[in-house]
Design an enzyme around this catalytic site. Structure first.
Site, PDB file in Angstrom:
ATOM      1  N   ASP A   1       2.892  -4.547   8.133  1.00  0.00           N
ATOM      2  CA  ASP A   1       1.697  -3.726   7.971  1.00  0.00           C
ATOM      3  C   ASP A   1       0.504  -4.670   8.079  1.00  0.00           C
ATOM      4  O   ASP A   1       0.195  -5.403   7.155  1.00  0.00           O
ATOM      5  CB  ASP A   1       1.763  -3.041   6.605  1.00  0.00           C
ATOM      6  CG  ASP A   1       0.436  -2.418   6.185  1.00  0.00           C
ATOM      7  OD1 ASP A   1      -0.565  -2.573   6.910  1.00  0.00           O
ATOM      8  OD2 ASP A   1       0.410  -1.778   5.118  1.00  0.00           O
TER       9      ASP A   1
ATOM     10  N   HIS B   1       0.872  -1.174   0.000  1.00  0.00           N
ATOM     11  CA  HIS B   1       0.000   0.000   0.000  1.00  0.00           C
ATOM     12  C   HIS B   1       0.913   1.229   0.000  1.00  0.00           C
ATOM     13  O   HIS B   1       2.009   1.181   0.552  1.00  0.00           O
ATOM     14  CB  HIS B   1      -0.816  -0.070   1.295  1.00  0.00           C
ATOM     15  CG  HIS B   1      -1.898   0.959   1.437  1.00  0.00           C
ATOM     16  ND1 HIS B   1      -1.634   2.242   1.864  1.00  0.00           N
ATOM     17  CD2 HIS B   1      -3.239   0.881   1.255  1.00  0.00           C
ATOM     18  CE1 HIS B   1      -2.781   2.909   1.926  1.00  0.00           C
ATOM     19  NE2 HIS B   1      -3.767   2.119   1.566  1.00  0.00           N
TER      20      HIS B   1
ATOM     21  N   LYS C   1     -10.562  -0.495  10.544  1.00  0.00           N
ATOM     22  CA  LYS C   1     -10.755  -1.671   9.687  1.00  0.00           C
ATOM     23  C   LYS C   1     -11.155  -2.908  10.498  1.00  0.00           C
ATOM     24  O   LYS C   1     -11.410  -3.967   9.944  1.00  0.00           O
ATOM     25  CB  LYS C   1      -9.480  -1.950   8.882  1.00  0.00           C
ATOM     26  CG  LYS C   1      -9.163  -0.822   7.891  1.00  0.00           C
ATOM     27  CD  LYS C   1      -8.033  -1.192   6.980  1.00  0.00           C
ATOM     28  CE  LYS C   1      -7.400  -0.005   6.299  1.00  0.00           C
ATOM     29  NZ  LYS C   1      -8.122   0.444   5.095  1.00  0.00           N
TER      30      LYS C   1
ATOM     31  N   GLN D   1      -4.768  -5.014   6.993  1.00  0.00           N
ATOM     32  CA  GLN D   1      -5.822  -5.888   6.458  1.00  0.00           C
ATOM     33  C   GLN D   1      -5.843  -7.257   7.124  1.00  0.00           C
ATOM     34  O   GLN D   1      -6.732  -8.063   6.859  1.00  0.00           O
ATOM     35  CB  GLN D   1      -5.634  -6.084   4.952  1.00  0.00           C
ATOM     36  CG  GLN D   1      -5.784  -4.818   4.139  1.00  0.00           C
ATOM     37  CD  GLN D   1      -7.199  -4.256   4.180  1.00  0.00           C
ATOM     38  OE1 GLN D   1      -8.163  -4.959   4.501  1.00  0.00           O
ATOM     39  NE2 GLN D   1      -7.326  -2.988   3.884  1.00  0.00           N
TER      40      GLN D   1
ATOM     41  N   CYS E   1      -4.720   2.465  -3.594  1.00  0.00           N
ATOM     42  CA  CYS E   1      -3.476   2.990  -3.024  1.00  0.00           C
ATOM     43  C   CYS E   1      -2.338   2.000  -3.223  1.00  0.00           C
ATOM     44  O   CYS E   1      -1.482   1.835  -2.354  1.00  0.00           O
ATOM     45  CB  CYS E   1      -3.621   3.316  -1.540  1.00  0.00           C
ATOM     46  SG  CYS E   1      -4.775   4.622  -1.222  1.00  0.00           S
TER      47      CYS E   1
HETATM   48  C1  LIG Z   1      -2.561  -2.762   3.514  1.00  0.00           C
HETATM   49  C2  LIG Z   1      -2.829  -1.416   4.068  1.00  0.00           C
HETATM   50  N1  LIG Z   1      -1.855  -0.750   4.682  1.00  0.00           N
HETATM   51  C3  LIG Z   1      -2.062   0.462   5.212  1.00  0.00           C
HETATM   52  C4  LIG Z   1      -3.268   1.090   5.144  1.00  0.00           C
HETATM   53  C5  LIG Z   1      -3.411   2.455   5.725  1.00  0.00           C
HETATM   54  O1  LIG Z   1      -4.302   2.481   6.768  1.00  0.00           O
HETATM   55  P1  LIG Z   1      -4.806   3.868   7.355  1.00  0.00           P
HETATM   56  O2  LIG Z   1      -5.311   4.660   6.200  1.00  0.00           O
HETATM   57  O3  LIG Z   1      -5.892   3.487   8.302  1.00  0.00           O
HETATM   58  O4  LIG Z   1      -3.664   4.515   8.029  1.00  0.00           O
HETATM   59  C6  LIG Z   1      -4.317   0.445   4.505  1.00  0.00           C
HETATM   60  C7  LIG Z   1      -5.624   1.105   4.389  1.00  0.00           C
HETATM   61  O5  LIG Z   1      -6.215   1.197   3.342  1.00  0.00           O
HETATM   62  C8  LIG Z   1      -4.094  -0.836   3.955  1.00  0.00           C
HETATM   63  O6  LIG Z   1      -5.072  -1.486   3.336  1.00  0.00           O
END
Ligand SMILES: Cc1ncc(COP(=O)(O)O)c(C=O)c1O
Lengths: 412, 149
Positions: free
Chosen positions: A205, A128, A231, A208, A369
């Site tokens: 990370d 992401h 999430k 998900q 993203c």
């Molecule tokens: C795999 C992954 N990493 C990081 C994020 C970023 O999360 P946040 O926008 O809640 O900081 C997301 C959110 O879409 C994600 O799907």
């Protein structure tokens, strides 16, 4: 495929706890299939937040009065709840932050401050943007370099190639646990083992993964693990970073301010111990309270059961969508977490999203993203349905019916 | 006609499937790129401007049906027009797709652009319909990258 949901999970009972799910959109019952973007919130989370404001609201760590004592206690308890959720050894290994993005930025800044020219950070093609851009910024500051571990055509990590990237130059491996764009589940244990053998620090990370899999940071071998509350059926604006305590202790702070200090004079400041060192300013107390309630909610149901239910829905979706002419599902066929990412020949994902919306079906259309991943897959964007514990086989059917309507409207 | 049928009417689908003026323009003297970060749409616009008029125009890129059809329709509408006329057409087109032109007689000579009027019922899609136009404006102002954000 016949599904007896009762065997797996009493979905209807859970649905009743989510006020936002009980609505019509454009004359159809809402089918909310955008859970990878954010999940809906159960009433008990909303109530925990309003109860906090109605009864216990005060700043933490700062007062001797009753309300401050209560607020501080709730905040500490929330930290302990997150620690047990992630399988941390102690609550002090949990730093409350705004979410996954802020957690990775903290690490890119604080761990990143030790990077030297020639050092390498290993990421994967699945990442992401929030696990790419902070590292690019760190590289600009330090002269370190990013190496990218490739994926196979089915969206799974090429472990062989990943191992090939590791060397004594590798200082950090930062990788997602579950892909938001494809649902791929990365073999974190193997990834971490190889990284540690090369002497690198492992950051996961977990944005998900947290809503779909039981997580044990110790067993996984993660040195740091980040996720976002919104999430996992919790509120927005709160998330957590787990860090092995010895590592947190060595880490310089990110933001400066109140609450993160031991002692301040104009000559200099001694920083507080973790986690306070990384929580400058008044924290998101109500967010932490709401997140803790959300975690209790999923723990009571059980992440294993939630995962199994979402797997059922994913299988149903593969069956229902597989018959649609011109439709391709991206990513792994199985062993993935609640995501069905697809393309329909002749239909741009954005048009698919609009047409589905007119039937009450909420999906995500776009690059998720993850533009480098889209480039790797050779598509500008995909349409993505992502499941949560409250989704039903009927909603999967609504998606399939909606896609037939997409074909009709676009004349495919 | 339902909002959806109006949005995806014949003209739009036709221009989406068979975009007009698509491709590179080898003797272009103005080029600009457009991005719609929301959906990842990208578009490159090639212009040949002569004597203050758009002598030729082509576009390349990938996008949704609305942005592709809009780009295609735009190239037809602005070919041969002066730079000032183009500015005026964009102004009116913008009003049309945002619903600000309600009830106004704007488009006698640009009938085909009216096909995009259905966008006004889908506010999140306005940027798709205007991407090509923003890019055109960018090209006329000296090139570079236009973004709908
Ligand atoms: C795999 C992954 N990493 C990081 C994020 C970023 O999360 P946040 O926008 O809640 O900081 C997301 C959110 O879409 C994600 O799907």
């Amino acid at each position: 495929m016949v599904v007896d949901s009762e065997v797996v999970l009493d979905v209807e009972a859970f649905r009743a706890e989510f006020p936002a799910l009980r609505q019509q959109v454009r004359g159809f019952p809402l089918a909310y299939l955008d859970n990878a973007a954010t999940t809906q919130k159960p009433r008990r989370v909303l109530e925990a937040i309003s109860r906090f404001y109605e009864r216990d609201n005060a700043n933490v760590h700062r007062g001797v009065h009753e309300l401050s004592v209560r607020a501080t206690k709730l905040y500490h308890e929330a930290r302990a709840t997150v620690a047990s959720f992630l399988g941390a050894e102690r609550p002090e290994e949990i730093v409350f932050l705004r979410g996954c993005t802020e957690a990775i930025n903290l690490l890119a800044h604080s761990l990143g401050s030790r990077l030297r020219p020639g050092d390498e950070i290993v990421l994967s093609e699945l990442e992401h943007h929030s696990n790419i851009v902070p590292w690019q910024m760190a590289c600009e500051r330090t002269g370190a370099k990013i190496r990218v571990a490739p994926i196979h055509d089915d969206g799974t990590l090429d472990l062989e190639a990943y191992r090939g990237l590791l060397s004594e130059r590798t200082k950090i491996v930062s990788i997602l646990h579950v892909s938001n764009a494809l649902g791929t589940i990365n073999p974190i244990r193997e990834i971490a083992e190889a990284a540690h053998a090369a002497g690198a620090t492992v950051i996961v990370d977990g944005a998900q993964a947290a809503p779909h899999l039981p997580i044990g940071v110790r067993a996984l071998g993660a040195d740091f693990y980040a996720f976002s509350g919104h999430k996992v059926y919790g509120p927005t604006g709160i998330g957590a970073l787990y860090g092995r305590y010895e590592l947190l202790e060595e880490l310089p702070p990110f933001l400066g301010g109140g609450d993160m200090i031991a002692r301040v004079t104009f000559e200099g400041t001694t920083y507080a111990k973790p986690p306070a060192r990384f929580e400058a300013g008044t924290p998101n107390i109500s967010g932490a309270v709401g997140l803790a309630e959300a975690i209790r909610f999923v723990q009571e149901i059980g992440l294993e059961r939630i995962g199994r239910w979402e797997e059922t829905l994913t299988k149903l979706a593969h069956e229902a969508l597989g018959d649609i002419p011109g439709l391709t599902i991206h990513g792994p066929k199985d062993r993935k977490a609640g995501v069905v990412s697809f393309s329909l020949r002749g239909a741009h994902p954005h048009d698919i999203g609009t047409i589905l919306d007119t039937q009450g079906v909420a999906i995500r259309a776009g690059h998720h993203c993850a533009q480098p991943l889209m480039a790797r897959l050779g598509v500008p964007a995909t349409a993505r349905a992502s499941f949560g514990l409250y989704n039903t086989p009927e909603e999967v059917q609504a998606l399939a019916r909606g896609l037939e309507e997409v074909r009709r409207v676009l004349g495919l | 006609m339902s909002d959806l049928r109006e949005l995806y009417q014949e003209v739009i689908l036709d221009h989406n499937h068979r975009p007009r003026n698509q491709g590179e323009l080898p003797d272009a003297n103005a080029v600009a790129e457009g991005h719609n970060p929301l959906c990842g749409d990208q578009l490159t616009l090639y212009l040949k401007v002569e004597d203050g008029k758009i002598a030729d125009i082509r576009f390349q890129g990938c996008g949704c049906a609305i942005s592709t059809a809009s780009a295609s329709l735009m190239t037809e509408a602005v070919k041969g027009k002066s730079v000032d006329e183009v500015r005026e057409i964009f102004h009116r087109f913008h009003a049309l797709v945002t619903g600000e032109a309600e009830g106004q007689e704007f488009f006698d000579e640009f009938d085909s652009l009216m096909a995009l009027a259905g966008v006004k019922e889908f506010p999140v899609r306005v940027k798709c319909a205007t991407l090509a136009w923003h890019t055109l404006q960018q090209a006329l102002e000296g090139g570079g990258v236009a973004s709908t954000e």
